[in-house]
Structures are given as structure tokens and as C-alpha cells.
Scaffold this active site. Sequence first.
Site, PDB file in Angstrom:
ATOM      1  N   SER B  18      30.934  15.281  74.358  1.00 61.88           N
ATOM      2  CA  SER B  18      32.170  14.925  75.062  1.00 61.88           C
ATOM      3  C   SER B  18      33.359  15.674  74.476  1.00 61.88           C
ATOM      4  O   SER B  18      34.299  16.033  75.194  1.00 61.88           O
ATOM      5  CB  SER B  18      32.395  13.409  75.019  1.00 61.88           C
ATOM      6  OG  SER B  18      32.466  12.974  73.691  1.00 61.88           O
ATOM      7  N   GLY B 135      28.188  21.113  59.843  1.00 65.14           N
ATOM      8  CA  GLY B 135      29.216  20.860  60.858  1.00 65.14           C
ATOM      9  C   GLY B 135      30.156  22.005  61.097  1.00 65.14           C
ATOM     10  O   GLY B 135      29.749  23.085  61.532  1.00 65.14           O
ATOM     11  N   LYS B 206      18.330  21.235  56.923  1.00 64.41           N
ATOM     12  CA  LYS B 206      19.374  22.241  56.708  1.00 64.41           C
ATOM     13  C   LYS B 206      18.954  23.248  55.632  1.00 64.41           C
ATOM     14  O   LYS B 206      19.242  24.446  55.740  1.00 64.41           O
ATOM     15  CB  LYS B 206      20.678  21.539  56.329  1.00 64.41           C
ATOM     16  CG  LYS B 206      21.239  20.692  57.492  1.00 64.41           C
ATOM     17  CD  LYS B 206      22.292  19.721  57.031  1.00 64.41           C
ATOM     18  CE  LYS B 206      22.849  18.913  58.210  1.00 64.41           C
ATOM     19  NZ  LYS B 206      23.670  17.756  57.763  1.00 64.41           N
ATOM     20  N   GLY B 305      30.737  14.842  62.448  1.00 67.39           N
ATOM     21  CA  GLY B 305      31.807  14.317  63.287  1.00 67.39           C
ATOM     22  C   GLY B 305      31.925  15.093  64.581  1.00 67.39           C
ATOM     23  O   GLY B 305      31.572  16.271  64.647  1.00 67.39           O
TER      24      GLY B 305
END
EC number: 1.1.1.3
Lengths: 429, 429
Positions: B18, B135, B206, B305
Site C-alpha cells: 500500500s 529494508g 538474508k 517497516g
Amino acid sequence: MRTRPLKVALLGCGVVGSEVARIMTTHADDLAARIGAPVELAGVAVRRPSRVREGIDPALVTTDATALVKRGDIDVVVEVIGGIEPARGLIVTAFEHGASVVSANKALLAQDGAALHAAAEANGTDLYYEAAVAGAIPLIRPLRESLAGDKVNRVLGIVNGTTNFILDKMDSTGAGYQEALDEATALGYAEADPTADVEGFDAAAKAAILAGISFHTRVRLDDVYREGMTEVTAADFAAAKRIGCTIKLLAICERAADGGSVTARVHPAMIPLSHPLASVRGAYNAVFVESDAAGQLMFYGPGAGGSPTASAVLGDLVAVCRNRLNGATGPGESAYAALPVSPMGDVVTRYHISLDVADKPGVLAQVATVFAEHGVSIDTVRQQGKDGEASLVVVTHRASDASLSGTVEALRKLDTVRGVASIMRVEGE
Amino acid sequence: MRTRPLKVALLGCGVVGSEVARIMTTHADDLAARIGAPVELAGVAVRRPSRVREGIDPALVTTDATALVKRGDIDVVVEVIGGIEPARGLIVTAFEHGASVVSANKALLAQDGAALHAAAEANGTDLYYEAAVAGAIPLIRPLRESLAGDKVNRVLGIVNGTTNFILDKMDSTGAGYQEALDEATALGYAEADPTADVEGFDAAAKAAILAGISFHTRVRLDDVYREGMTEVTAADFAAAKRIGCTIKLLAICERAADGGSVTARVHPAMIPLSHPLASVRGAYNAVFVESDAAGQLMFYGPGAGGSPTASAVLGDLVAVCRNRLNGATGPGESAYAALPVSPMGDVVTRYHISLDVADKPGVLAQVATVFAEHGVSIDTVRQQGKDGEASLVVVTHRASDASLSGTVEALRKLDTVRGVASIMRVEGE
């Protein structure tokens, strides 16, 4: 894999250039695998051909750099000469003869980046310069590419290793500026003439480059406000410690709060010990980036030196070679935002001001009135006095540099203010 | 600028998706300027179409992700579903229908990166995944591109924000694991089922990706040694402090000293407080990279996030779109080195071992003999004893994990050793 090699011309064979040549030889197989074709050192232009250059075929060495870049069969020119001319002319000639260019030349990029980018684009070639800012630290590519979908609002960087070494030494030992500079010189961190470093010229060139890329706006060296760090004293460090700060020479590029303009500046500043930049020691560099979506990022590493700079040059060399094999070019200049660059007076920040004042009643009230009249709000004041001498240390809230300058001018006119001992900006909060 | 837009299909519209859609709308002009053509959100595949999605045209929403990626007019598929299936199938189908893919899917990349890269290459499309590791921190691009001319020897990273939040809390407050985990859960830093984070599965994925890129070698999730951090205690932190260290959950990718093999592992470890990773607080991530020429680099920022991850996704989106306009593709998989991945027993590092021992003469001599017999050299020993109970804290020099395991097994058999209270590796020196 293609077997016909890509040809590289090296302009300059000093500390960086010789390391580039060395790695091109010792890591030839790795470079070929990563590029998809071998790379061949096709020529090395130097000023003094008689110097022995270990590992470089003497037949490749020439003093005629112009003839080298004009050969027509050169795929990539690596420029590690530095300075404005002859570097600029050689780079433009290289573009005109179909070569892409990898440069480590911050002064030239800061002064003529737009023209060089235009020349590259006109000839369908690449201009890459990761090594021009903060040595080995990947910074240009992350800003140009990784953050291409984000909006950078601020760049706050320690981009000069010499001055960081000096300031770190002053911080950790209590040494004065001259003593710390002498040590930096003795250890080879400072040049015989340290002006470009300690007066902030080197950092200002990097600030111009960083601001241009971050804000998609042309920012030239002349647009960058610059203050050196030669007047930072042991007393300033003591004052910084009292408010939980240390002092760094910072390059700061900011988008104004309304987004309609940008600023770029270099000056010493107090930053909180809790800020990630505060713990950058010795000759290391680090750049802190704040953006809308990513938030706060920091990039840290060696900002100078032959090997680190060569690492950045070779990363660019691989990218430019890949682009040529693809028949494509990488991202060029991005200056579409064309935001105005505001003068220093418009910068909004906090200030730490030490005043020598008369030790008598009413002085604080007088001083506070001057701040209020100029719209500069005071955060904290600390008074110290004995024997008729006193000092007032004021830390302000955020105010424009113009307001602060007006305040200081008015303070100097007060009878009770004997002198303004120091003014330093407080950043990173 | 080209006026016909590039079409983007978004798979998944949760926290990250989103945010990607939002920024594509609010920053459409910037993205168009940076790409050289407008980008258009052409479809959004979700599981629950009834959920209100602010700012997204309901006509774009579909539950049929397969039909969306098969449309044939999609330029770029952004995959932010996560997990193995249906993500893998959709990505492969996207490649087969000519689309490039931007993914944030670390689990899938760690398990099937080679096959996905091969599928992208076979179809002349791009696979980018900056968001899969750490991130918003630009890391994949610097490793793949900026350091392409260098030789990476070690990657040492805090790549999981949840566990760093917990360990930082334990360090700063003296809290136990459960208490710190409860706070992380309450603040939304830990999921209801924290297994993937606290047992190191997320970090191991990762590590596999980082090792693969750093060493130009295929490293799969199964190749990564993994220990979680659920057994780290307040006593471990106290012990770490006594030797000037703190404890972090680290992902470590190393080239063996002889260069002939590599290792990848995730486990809690003590690191010196002076190491740049030691001061990484809260849920932040940071990755420390050591290479031949560049030296020591660190990349720091928010590791998770919606917005930070979206920043990384959009950076890749811009790059992939530019590649399409150029008719080119970016760097694909680089696995030419094909180095063997060694087992954990071959890893060489230092160890901090706490033993509960009988408080009587000769115990230290016995213990020291066992270390010597296994070829593990002792750096320091500290004895503490009272009331017939005693502890021995041993810090070793560098030794192989296999030698250390043998040592510990033999120590457990000693009558005078009542128990092995803790074993922790010491890294970052």
C-alpha cells in the site's frame, strides 16, 4: 563471454591511478567475469614517464594524454589527475571520441558537472564519479539509484578525513588546533599545505555534488556556504561537551521545510554525542541521509587513500563497461527539479553562543532582550562569573542564520558585552 | 520524455504494497522525471478485495494474480506477498510473459535465487530485490555494483530489527529475554509468533543472499548455520560487559583465509563496544563490509517497516524501468566463483565460555589441559569462587568451531566441571 577486451585509458598514475592499474592486473579474471568481457589497460598518461611504475608495461606509458583519449579505440577513460585543467579538456575530448569516463575529480564535478554531463549525453557515453565523494563509500550510486524512488530531505556528512582526524584528536586529547594539525601532518593525514581541507574547500565541492544529486537540482561550488575549522578551539570542545555534543566539520545539504528551495553549506558544528556521526573517528568519513520513505540512513567508511578510492573507481569501471556491452548508458544528470539554492541567511538551525560580559546585574535581561527583538528564541542560558568578568552561554531554538547574524551584531553594540567569544551551529537534532 | 506509461502490477497490498502504491501516486511526476517515462499502476492483486484501500482505484484490484501477471502488457511486477508459493510461480510466470520483477521476498530469494535469476535471464528481464535485505538500506546495489571491482572478504550484519530491539533492551535495562520480548511485542516490533525472528530464520535468509552476492557463489538457506537468541540471558550481557563487549545477533559471511571457501552463519555473538555495530540501537539494522581495497564500510538504517521497504522497492522500480527504456537488463546473478560453502566446524573465531566448577586446587590446570589438548589457545581466564562453588570464564584466541566443540565435550566429562553455563562467540575484532 565476449573475448575482445574493452580498452581502458588511465589518466594519472599517482596513489589512486597506480592502485587502479594494479587491481586491473591482479584481479583481471574477476573483473572479466563481472563485466562479461575482459578489460585491457590500453594506455597510461603521466607527467613524469621516467618514474618506475611497478607492474605497468612501460610501452603503455605516455605523456601525451590528449593523443591517448583521441585514439578512437578507447572504451573507458579513467581520470585520476584531479584539478580543473587539463582534466576537463581531456574528459570532453574523451566523450567526443566515444569513450565513457570514470572520474574521481570532485573539484571539477562541483564546478562543471552540468557541462560534463551534457557532453557525455551528447555523445551517448557515461560519466560516473563514485570516487569523487567520500572515497570508497558507496554514496553516489545509492543516492542516484537506490533512493531514486524516494525524496531526500537532508544530507549531513563528514566528507573530509583530514579535518575529522584533527577534530577527533582535539576531542579525545584536549589538544589545540595547531597541535592536532601537526600530528595529522606528521602521520600523512594532512598535506603540507592543508588549506583545501581545513578551510572546507574540499568538503564544499563534495557538498555541491551531493546536493545536486539529492535534490535533482544543479548546485555549483559557488552556491555552497563555506567556513573552515581553523578557529575551533579546545574551549569550544569543552563547551560542546557541557551540552552533550562534540564538534565535526559537516557538509549539510537541506531541502527547505516548504520544499521550494535547497541550501548547501560546510562549517564546523556541534552535534549530539548520541548522533551516529558523533562516533565517526579518525580519518573515516560518514554521510547521514534523511529521506521521506527510507527515514535515516548512514554510509560509513574510509573517505580517502589509494586503495579505497580505487575500489570506487573500479566499481564504476565495471558498471560503465557493462553499459557499453549492453549498448546503453547509465543514469545521467538529473536536474529536472531545478530548485532555487537559497543563501546562508535562509538556513534555519540552532546556535551555541559564548559571550564575555560584565559581571553585574541586568546583563542577562539586556542580552535576552536583544535575542527577543531579533526573533531568536533562547533554549538555555548558563552564566558563569568571577572577579567582575563573566560569561554567558546561550543555546538557541531554531532560527534563521540572518536573524542570528542580526542578533550578534546588536549584541556586539551592547556596553555590557565585552566580546563574542564564539558562535557555533548545533546540528543533527 | 516518452509519454506512453510503463505498466506496473502490484502483487500484495499490505503494509509495504500500500505504501508503494501511495508513493507511486503522490510522487508520480518525480518518478516519471527520474525514469524518463510515466509509470502507471495497472493492477493490484490481493487476497481480500473487500478491504478498503485508500487511494487505490477499486477497478484495479483483483484476486486473480496469475491473470494479472499473464496480461502481457505489464512491464514490471512488484512482488510483496512474501513466502514461497504462490510468489515463486507468479514471478516465473511474470518473466515468461516479458515482465521484469522487483521483489522484497528474502525467503524465496534465499531458497530459489539461482532458479529465479535463470528464469529472468532466459526471458531477457530483470530481477531486483534491494528490499529483501535490510529494508531501506542500500546494500544489494552497493555490493553488486559499487564493490564490483573489489574483493569482499567479510560481511557482518545486524539484519533483523526485532532481535536487535530485544537485545538492545536487555543491554540497556538489564531485562531478561522474555521481558524484552514482551515489550517488543507490545510495541509492534515482534510478531505474535516471533519464531522467524528470534530463532534466526529471517536473518539466515538474508545471510544466504548477502553471501551469494558478496562471494559470487551460490549460497542457499540450507548452507547457513543458524542459532537463535532465545537463550541469551542477563548474565551473558553482564559477562559481555566485563570484557568490553555487548551482544548482537549477527549474520556473518566470510571468505576463508586461504580464499578457497566461504561460510555463512547466524548466531548471537559478543562484539566490542568500540565496533561500529555495537552502537546500533533499537530496531535499526546495519551491515559492516570488509573488502580488499575499500577496507571497512558500514551501511546503517531502518531494516523494516512499510515506508522504508517501499523506498527500496521504488528505487529498484526506477532502475528496472530505466533498463526497459534502454532495452537492456541490469546485472544478473553472478555466481562464477562457485566457491564451496564450508560447514560450521571450519569457521574460525574466538569464544567466551563460562564453566561452573568445583572450588578446589588444580581445576584450572585440568581445564587448561583440555583446551591445550584440543589445540584451542586461551587468551584470558578469570576465576571466581566462594562456598565451594566457583566459576571459570575463559576467552580463547581464534580456533575452529570443531576444535571448540571437541573442547567443550571433553570439559563436560571432567568431574570438576559441574556444567557449561554458556558458550558465546566473540566477533568483530
